[in-house]
Scaffold this motif. Structure first.
Motif, PDB file in Angstrom:
ATOM      1  N   PRO A 130       5.213  13.773  -5.316  1.00 29.37           N
ATOM      2  CA  PRO A 130       3.905  14.432  -5.191  1.00 29.37           C
ATOM      3  C   PRO A 130       3.081  13.821  -4.045  1.00 29.37           C
ATOM      4  CG  PRO A 130       4.344  13.804  -7.474  1.00 29.37           C
ATOM      5  CD  PRO A 130       5.411  13.187  -6.623  1.00 29.37           C
ATOM      6  N   GLN A 131       2.288  14.666  -3.425  1.00 31.72           N
ATOM      7  CA  GLN A 131       1.463  14.236  -2.306  1.00 31.72           C
ATOM      8  C   GLN A 131       0.085  13.805  -2.809  1.00 31.72           C
ATOM      9  OE1 GLN A 131       2.656  14.331   1.144  1.00 31.72           O
ATOM     10  NE2 GLN A 131       4.449  14.361  -0.178  1.00 31.72           N
ATOM     11  N   THR A 132      -0.452  12.770  -2.176  1.00 29.34           N
ATOM     12  CA  THR A 132      -1.810  12.326  -2.469  1.00 29.34           C
ATOM     13  C   THR A 132      -2.609  12.407  -1.180  1.00 29.34           C
ATOM     14  OG1 THR A 132      -1.441   9.989  -1.949  1.00 29.34           O
ATOM     15  CG2 THR A 132      -0.896  10.707  -4.185  1.00 29.34           C
ATOM     16  N   ARG A 133      -3.882  12.119  -1.280  1.00 27.15           N
ATOM     17  CA  ARG A 133      -4.707  12.148  -0.060  1.00 27.15           C
ATOM     18  C   ARG A 133      -4.293  11.065   0.930  1.00 27.15           C
ATOM     19  NH1 ARG A 133     -10.226   9.506  -2.459  1.00 27.15           N
ATOM     20  NH2 ARG A 133      -9.194   8.857  -4.348  1.00 27.15           N
ATOM     21  N   HIS A 134      -3.515  10.088   0.492  1.00 27.25           N
ATOM     22  CA  HIS A 134      -3.058   9.005   1.361  1.00 27.25           C
ATOM     23  C   HIS A 134      -1.713   9.311   2.013  1.00 27.25           C
ATOM     24  CE1 HIS A 134      -6.313   6.844  -0.492  1.00 27.25           C
ATOM     25  NE2 HIS A 134      -5.805   7.135  -1.680  1.00 27.25           N
ATOM     26  N   SER A 135      -1.012  10.308   1.510  1.00 28.62           N
ATOM     27  CA  SER A 135       0.317  10.654   2.009  1.00 28.62           C
ATOM     28  C   SER A 135       0.309  11.041   3.482  1.00 28.62           C
ATOM     29  CB  SER A 135       0.905  11.819   1.201  1.00 28.62           C
ATOM     30  OG  SER A 135       0.987  11.513  -0.155  1.00 28.62           O
ATOM     31  N   GLN A 136      -0.732  11.728   3.906  1.00 32.22           N
ATOM     32  CA  GLN A 136      -0.798  12.229   5.284  1.00 32.22           C
ATOM     33  C   GLN A 136      -0.887  11.114   6.314  1.00 32.22           C
ATOM     34  OE1 GLN A 136      -0.444  15.450   5.959  1.00 32.22           O
ATOM     35  NE2 GLN A 136      -0.307  15.924   3.790  1.00 32.22           N
ATOM     36  N   ARG A 137      -1.440   9.965   5.940  1.00 28.91           N
ATOM     37  CA  ARG A 137      -1.644   8.870   6.887  1.00 28.91           C
ATOM     38  C   ARG A 137      -0.359   8.094   7.174  1.00 28.91           C
ATOM     39  NH1 ARG A 137      -5.859   4.843   5.654  1.00 28.91           N
ATOM     40  NH2 ARG A 137      -5.639   4.467   7.858  1.00 28.91           N
ATOM     41  N   LEU A 138       0.544   8.041   6.197  1.00 32.17           N
ATOM     42  CA  LEU A 138       1.724   7.185   6.341  1.00 32.17           C
ATOM     43  C   LEU A 138       2.606   7.536   7.540  1.00 32.17           C
ATOM     44  CD1 LEU A 138       2.650   6.608   2.611  1.00 32.17           C
ATOM     45  CD2 LEU A 138       1.806   4.914   4.237  1.00 32.17           C
ATOM     46  N   PRO A 139       2.977   8.798   7.760  1.00 31.59           N
ATOM     47  CA  PRO A 139       3.821   9.093   8.924  1.00 31.59           C
ATOM     48  C   PRO A 139       3.165   8.709  10.251  1.00 31.59           C
ATOM     49  CG  PRO A 139       3.811  10.953   7.421  1.00 31.59           C
ATOM     50  CD  PRO A 139       2.773   9.981   6.923  1.00 31.59           C
ATOM     51  N   THR A 140       1.868   8.933  10.355  1.00 24.32           N
ATOM     52  CA  THR A 140       1.151   8.584  11.589  1.00 24.32           C
ATOM     53  C   THR A 140       1.142   7.077  11.809  1.00 24.32           C
ATOM     54  OG1 THR A 140      -0.255  10.516  11.297  1.00 24.32           O
ATOM     55  CG2 THR A 140      -1.044   8.819  12.809  1.00 24.32           C
ATOM     56  N   LEU A 141       0.864   6.323  10.752  1.00 25.04           N
ATOM     57  CA  LEU A 141       0.854   4.861  10.866  1.00 25.04           C
ATOM     58  C   LEU A 141       2.235   4.319  11.208  1.00 25.04           C
ATOM     59  CD1 LEU A 141      -1.431   3.974   7.826  1.00 25.04           C
ATOM     60  CD2 LEU A 141      -1.965   3.579  10.232  1.00 25.04           C
ATOM     61  N   LEU A 142       3.265   4.869  10.579  1.00 24.45           N
ATOM     62  CA  LEU A 142       4.625   4.410  10.861  1.00 24.45           C
ATOM     63  C   LEU A 142       5.035   4.727  12.297  1.00 24.45           C
ATOM     64  CD1 LEU A 142       6.348   5.338   7.502  1.00 24.45           C
ATOM     65  CD2 LEU A 142       5.990   3.031   8.400  1.00 24.45           C
ATOM     66  N   SER A 143       4.666   5.899  12.790  1.00 23.35           N
ATOM     67  CA  SER A 143       4.969   6.259  14.179  1.00 23.35           C
ATOM     68  C   SER A 143       4.270   5.308  15.151  1.00 23.35           C
ATOM     69  CB  SER A 143       4.539   7.693  14.477  1.00 23.35           C
ATOM     70  OG  SER A 143       5.302   8.588  13.720  1.00 23.35           O
ATOM     71  N   ALA A 144       3.008   5.025  14.875  1.00 21.98           N
ATOM     72  CA  ALA A 144       2.264   4.107  15.745  1.00 21.98           C
ATOM     73  C   ALA A 144       2.888   2.715  15.719  1.00 21.98           C
ATOM     74  CB  ALA A 144       0.807   4.042  15.310  1.00 21.98           C
ATOM     75  N   LEU A 145       3.318   2.266  14.542  1.00 21.91           N
ATOM     76  CA  LEU A 145       3.953   0.954  14.438  1.00 21.91           C
ATOM     77  C   LEU A 145       5.251   0.913  15.233  1.00 21.91           C
ATOM     78  CD1 LEU A 145       3.941  -1.885  13.191  1.00 21.91           C
ATOM     79  CD2 LEU A 145       5.201  -0.924  11.251  1.00 21.91           C
ATOM     80  N   HIS A 146       6.036   1.963  15.153  1.00 23.75           N
ATOM     81  CA  HIS A 146       7.287   2.009  15.918  1.00 23.75           C
ATOM     82  C   HIS A 146       7.019   1.965  17.424  1.00 23.75           C
ATOM     83  CE1 HIS A 146       9.250   4.016  12.200  1.00 23.75           C
ATOM     84  NE2 HIS A 146       9.301   2.709  12.126  1.00 23.75           N
ATOM     85  N   MET A 147       5.989   2.670  17.853  1.00 18.46           N
ATOM     86  CA  MET A 147       5.642   2.638  19.281  1.00 18.46           C
ATOM     87  C   MET A 147       5.188   1.234  19.699  1.00 18.46           C
ATOM     88  SD  MET A 147       6.402   5.541  20.456  1.00 18.46           S
ATOM     89  CE  MET A 147       5.654   5.453  22.055  1.00 18.46           C
ATOM     90  N   LEU A 148       4.446   0.567  18.829  1.00 17.78           N
ATOM     91  CA  LEU A 148       4.019  -0.802  19.128  1.00 17.78           C
ATOM     92  C   LEU A 148       5.226  -1.731  19.254  1.00 17.78           C
ATOM     93  CD1 LEU A 148       0.900  -1.152  16.846  1.00 17.78           C
ATOM     94  CD2 LEU A 148       0.930  -1.419  19.329  1.00 17.78           C
ATOM     95  N   TYR A 149       6.206  -1.560  18.375  1.00 21.20           N
ATOM     96  CA  TYR A 149       7.418  -2.382  18.446  1.00 21.20           C
ATOM     97  C   TYR A 149       8.164  -2.156  19.768  1.00 21.20           C
ATOM     98  CZ  TYR A 149       7.408  -4.181  13.654  1.00 21.20           C
ATOM     99  OH  TYR A 149       7.114  -4.845  12.500  1.00 21.20           O
ATOM    100  N   VAL A 150       8.259  -0.903  20.178  1.00 21.32           N
ATOM    101  CA  VAL A 150       8.927  -0.594  21.450  1.00 21.32           C
ATOM    102  C   VAL A 150       8.150  -1.208  22.606  1.00 21.32           C
ATOM    103  CG1 VAL A 150       9.515   1.275  23.053  1.00 21.32           C
ATOM    104  CG2 VAL A 150      10.057   1.498  20.628  1.00 21.32           C
ATOM    105  N   GLY A 151       6.826  -1.043  22.584  1.00 18.88           N
ATOM    106  CA  GLY A 151       5.994  -1.632  23.634  1.00 18.88           C
ATOM    107  C   GLY A 151       6.098  -3.145  23.658  1.00 18.88           C
ATOM    108  N   ARG A 152       6.161  -3.746  22.481  1.00 17.93           N
ATOM    109  CA  ARG A 152       6.281  -5.207  22.390  1.00 17.93           C
ATOM    110  C   ARG A 152       7.605  -5.675  22.981  1.00 17.93           C
ATOM    111  NH1 ARG A 152       7.164  -9.952  22.685  1.00 17.93           N
ATOM    112  NH2 ARG A 152       6.399 -11.537  21.274  1.00 17.93           N
ATOM    113  N   ALA A 153       8.678  -4.955  22.680  1.00 14.73           N
ATOM    114  CA  ALA A 153       9.990  -5.310  23.224  1.00 14.73           C
ATOM    115  C   ALA A 153       9.994  -5.199  24.742  1.00 14.73           C
ATOM    116  CB  ALA A 153      11.072  -4.420  22.618  1.00 14.73           C
ATOM    117  N   LEU A 154       9.440  -4.112  25.273  1.00 17.75           N
ATOM    118  CA  LEU A 154       9.392  -3.933  26.727  1.00 17.75           C
ATOM    119  C   LEU A 154       8.511  -4.984  27.385  1.00 17.75           C
ATOM    120  CD1 LEU A 154       9.121  -0.048  26.935  1.00 17.75           C
ATOM    121  CD2 LEU A 154      11.114  -1.463  27.487  1.00 17.75           C
ATOM    122  N   ALA A 155       7.377  -5.282  26.784  1.00 22.68           N
ATOM    123  CA  ALA A 155       6.486  -6.304  27.340  1.00 22.68           C
ATOM    124  C   ALA A 155       7.161  -7.671  27.323  1.00 22.68           C
ATOM    125  CB  ALA A 155       5.174  -6.346  26.553  1.00 22.68           C
ATOM    126  N   GLY A 156       7.949  -7.932  26.297  1.00 19.31           N
ATOM    127  CA  GLY A 156       8.685  -9.197  26.234  1.00 19.31           C
ATOM    128  C   GLY A 156       9.701  -9.314  27.348  1.00 19.31           C
TER     129      GLY A 156
END
Length: 78
Positions: free
Chosen positions: A6-32
């Protein structure tokens, strides 16, 4: 989170947060890689990137807990 859950009002935020985190990881790897080839901290302060990654991870954990709590009390979207 699975699509049959079941979906809650918090469900919509999770995919966006996870996508942003993945992009940060990629950026961190490239910056390293760039920092290794040039003088350290030449283009970006890796400590700031690491702190941002930690903040996003904390936000994802908090959102997942809010989602689970909403499921437990029956606060679901229909």
């Amino acid at each position: 989170m699975n699509s049959e859950e079941p979906q809650t009002r918090h469900s919509q935020r999770l995919p966006t947060l996870l996508s942003a985190l993945h992009m940060l990881y990629v950026g961190r790897a490239l910056a390293g890689f760039v920092a290794d080839e040039q003088s350290p901290r030449a283009l970006v302060d890796l400590d700031v990137v690491d702190a941002t990654i930690e903040a996003f991870t904390d936000e994802i954990c908090a959102t997942e807990l809010l989602h689970e709590a909403a499921l437990l009390v029956g606060d679901v979207e229909e």
